[in-house]
Scaffold this motif. Sequence first.
Motif, PDB file in Angstrom:
ATOM      1  N   THR A 221       1.057  -1.294   0.146  1.00 44.42           N
ATOM      2  CA  THR A 221      -0.045  -0.064   0.135  1.00 44.42           C
ATOM      3  C   THR A 221       0.915   1.172   0.103  1.00 44.42           C
ATOM      4  O   THR A 221       0.519   2.172  -0.440  1.00 44.42           O
ATOM      5  CB  THR A 221      -1.020  -0.001   1.120  1.00 44.42           C
ATOM      6  OG1 THR A 221      -1.843  -1.240   1.107  1.00 44.42           O
ATOM      7  CG2 THR A 221      -1.911   1.275   1.303  1.00 44.42           C
ATOM      8  N   ALA A 222       1.991   1.227   0.722  1.00 49.24           N
ATOM      9  CA  ALA A 222       3.015   2.443   0.820  1.00 49.24           C
ATOM     10  C   ALA A 222       3.601   2.736  -0.507  1.00 49.24           C
ATOM     11  O   ALA A 222       3.813   3.825  -0.988  1.00 49.24           O
ATOM     12  CB  ALA A 222       3.855   2.202   1.889  1.00 49.24           C
ATOM     13  N   LEU A 223       3.920   1.543  -1.233  1.00 48.17           N
ATOM     14  CA  LEU A 223       4.625   1.658  -2.484  1.00 48.17           C
ATOM     15  C   LEU A 223       3.408   2.248  -3.528  1.00 48.17           C
ATOM     16  O   LEU A 223       3.836   3.174  -4.287  1.00 48.17           O
ATOM     17  CB  LEU A 223       4.790   0.063  -3.120  1.00 48.17           C
ATOM     18  CG  LEU A 223       6.186  -0.385  -2.480  1.00 48.17           C
ATOM     19  CD1 LEU A 223       6.292  -1.889  -2.775  1.00 48.17           C
ATOM     20  CD2 LEU A 223       7.454   0.392  -2.614  1.00 48.17           C
ATOM     21  N   LEU A 224       2.274   2.108  -3.420  1.00 51.19           N
ATOM     22  CA  LEU A 224       1.168   2.609  -4.175  1.00 51.19           C
ATOM     23  C   LEU A 224       1.064   4.094  -4.015  1.00 51.19           C
ATOM     24  O   LEU A 224       1.026   4.920  -4.686  1.00 51.19           O
ATOM     25  CB  LEU A 224      -0.026   1.706  -3.893  1.00 51.19           C
ATOM     26  CG  LEU A 224      -0.291   0.466  -4.783  1.00 51.19           C
ATOM     27  CD1 LEU A 224      -1.608  -0.269  -4.296  1.00 51.19           C
ATOM     28  CD2 LEU A 224      -0.533   0.845  -6.184  1.00 51.19           C
ATOM     29  N   LYS A 225       0.764   4.194  -2.508  1.00 46.84           N
ATOM     30  CA  LYS A 225       0.603   5.602  -2.057  1.00 46.84           C
ATOM     31  C   LYS A 225       1.928   6.572  -2.717  1.00 46.84           C
ATOM     32  O   LYS A 225       1.608   7.915  -2.835  1.00 46.84           O
ATOM     33  CB  LYS A 225       0.577   5.659  -0.428  1.00 46.84           C
ATOM     34  CG  LYS A 225      -0.017   6.868  -0.104  1.00 46.84           C
ATOM     35  CD  LYS A 225      -0.129   6.592   1.308  1.00 46.84           C
ATOM     36  CE  LYS A 225      -0.349   8.065   2.266  1.00 46.84           C
ATOM     37  NZ  LYS A 225      -0.031   7.823   3.659  1.00 46.84           N
ATOM     38  N   ASN A 226       2.934   5.972  -2.459  1.00 52.38           N
ATOM     39  CA  ASN A 226       4.326   6.901  -2.904  1.00 52.38           C
ATOM     40  C   ASN A 226       4.470   6.723  -4.503  1.00 52.38           C
ATOM     41  O   ASN A 226       5.359   7.624  -4.583  1.00 52.38           O
ATOM     42  CB  ASN A 226       5.671   6.094  -2.206  1.00 52.38           C
ATOM     43  CG  ASN A 226       5.532   6.291  -0.772  1.00 52.38           C
ATOM     44  OD1 ASN A 226       4.535   6.725  -0.108  1.00 52.38           O
ATOM     45  ND2 ASN A 226       6.689   6.149  -0.072  1.00 52.38           N
ATOM     46  N   GLY A 227       3.508   6.273  -5.323  1.00 53.18           N
ATOM     47  CA  GLY A 227       3.569   6.181  -6.659  1.00 53.18           C
ATOM     48  C   GLY A 227       4.785   5.569  -7.045  1.00 53.18           C
ATOM     49  O   GLY A 227       5.222   5.692  -8.127  1.00 53.18           O
ATOM     50  N   VAL A 228       5.464   4.612  -6.168  1.00 56.66           N
ATOM     51  CA  VAL A 228       6.487   3.637  -6.734  1.00 56.66           C
ATOM     52  C   VAL A 228       6.051   2.725  -7.724  1.00 56.66           C
ATOM     53  O   VAL A 228       6.622   2.514  -8.639  1.00 56.66           O
ATOM     54  CB  VAL A 228       7.053   2.802  -5.481  1.00 56.66           C
ATOM     55  CG1 VAL A 228       8.190   2.162  -5.911  1.00 56.66           C
ATOM     56  CG2 VAL A 228       7.540   3.842  -4.392  1.00 56.66           C
ATOM     57  N   VAL A 229       4.798   2.245  -7.711  1.00 63.61           N
ATOM     58  CA  VAL A 229       4.232   1.338  -8.438  1.00 63.61           C
ATOM     59  C   VAL A 229       2.758   1.997  -8.765  1.00 63.61           C
ATOM     60  O   VAL A 229       2.286   2.733  -7.964  1.00 63.61           O
ATOM     61  CB  VAL A 229       3.998  -0.164  -8.023  1.00 63.61           C
ATOM     62  CG1 VAL A 229       5.543  -0.778  -8.016  1.00 63.61           C
ATOM     63  CG2 VAL A 229       3.547  -0.180  -7.013  1.00 63.61           C
ATOM     64  N   ASN A 230       2.208   1.692  -9.746  1.00 62.98           N
ATOM     65  CA  ASN A 230       0.649   2.002 -10.099  1.00 62.98           C
ATOM     66  C   ASN A 230      -0.249   1.033  -9.587  1.00 62.98           C
ATOM     67  O   ASN A 230      -1.484   1.256  -9.772  1.00 62.98           O
ATOM     68  CB  ASN A 230       0.658   2.295 -11.735  1.00 62.98           C
ATOM     69  CG  ASN A 230       1.413   3.463 -12.083  1.00 62.98           C
ATOM     70  OD1 ASN A 230       1.576   4.375 -11.437  1.00 62.98           O
ATOM     71  ND2 ASN A 230       2.259   3.422 -13.319  1.00 62.98           N
ATOM     72  N   SER A 231       0.083  -0.198  -9.718  1.00 64.32           N
ATOM     73  CA  SER A 231      -0.627  -1.352  -9.080  1.00 64.32           C
ATOM     74  C   SER A 231       0.271  -2.520  -8.277  1.00 64.32           C
ATOM     75  O   SER A 231       1.290  -2.602  -8.863  1.00 64.32           O
ATOM     76  CB  SER A 231      -1.496  -1.858 -10.123  1.00 64.32           C
ATOM     77  OG  SER A 231      -0.767  -2.639 -10.967  1.00 64.32           O
TER      78      SER A 231
END
Length: 301
Positions: free
Chosen positions: A32-42
């Motif tokens: 969820t943090a990777l998504l929130k930080n824009g590291v991944v899109n999904s």
Amino acid sequence: MNFNHNSPLDIFLTELFDRYREAVPEVNKITTALLKNGVVNSQDEIVNDHIAFRTLGVPDLGIKSFEKIFLFHGYQKRDHYYFEEKKLDAYWYAPPAPEYPRIFLSELKVDQLSQNTQEIIKKYTGDIKSDPVDALDLNDGEAIASFLHHPLWKLPDLKDYTALLQESEYAAWVIYNRYYLNHYTISVHALPEGYQSLPDFNQFVEGLGIKLNDAGGKIKTSADGLLSQSSTVAGLHEVEFADGAKTQIAGSYVEFAERSVLPAYSHLKPEEIQPVHRREGFETSNADKIFESTYTGQVKS
């Protein structure tokens, strides 16, 4: 883990991972943090390097039984690893296609343990008189998923669990958790810059308030310097034993792996690098310390 087709392999791996995600809150916290930080899109963009299972080396169980599931679905058996101190054998298995994770299977050498510990393990596994995988329809993904979450032996009582814990923390983990997914692994090198090196990724994970396994250092690196691994510490869960006693025991955890580009391909531009250009396999010294992610010294320190 996300697959585009509906083969038996897709079905049981997806269900396995769904249950694991529910049991290991760190998975959602990190993704969820990777998504929130824009590291991944999904979440589908997160590459799963490998998943691991633990088994007991007793008649009709162990690697020889368990591997049949994956060999049937096109996995190929690769290198053997031996962990002398922990009395474990292990193999890794290469996937049938790049979108699937590698498999890491380990087995406790029960016959190398003390007589008392062998007797406790036999008390639970002794009723198994034939290989349970032989009775499975390996073309039925749902049946395999159900098997991997179905107890093959009765729940231990706390006294037996504690006795096993004193000699082999691995034995205690398996006797209670059985074939539950021990961990899945995020391929750090497949993430964007700022997250694709293990020191950076560890910093990100610890920034989420998640504790890392520090056995042998937070980053375990192979002798050739091309494979680095870290992992979270398994969360404690209150469970009930057969005798009604309750206590907290270690569950599963999340691992992170960085596979470096092999020297022969160091001339390649970043956009040209494919998985085949990176370090393969595993490293005994790394895995030895990763096992300790469920050990008392880590989970209770």
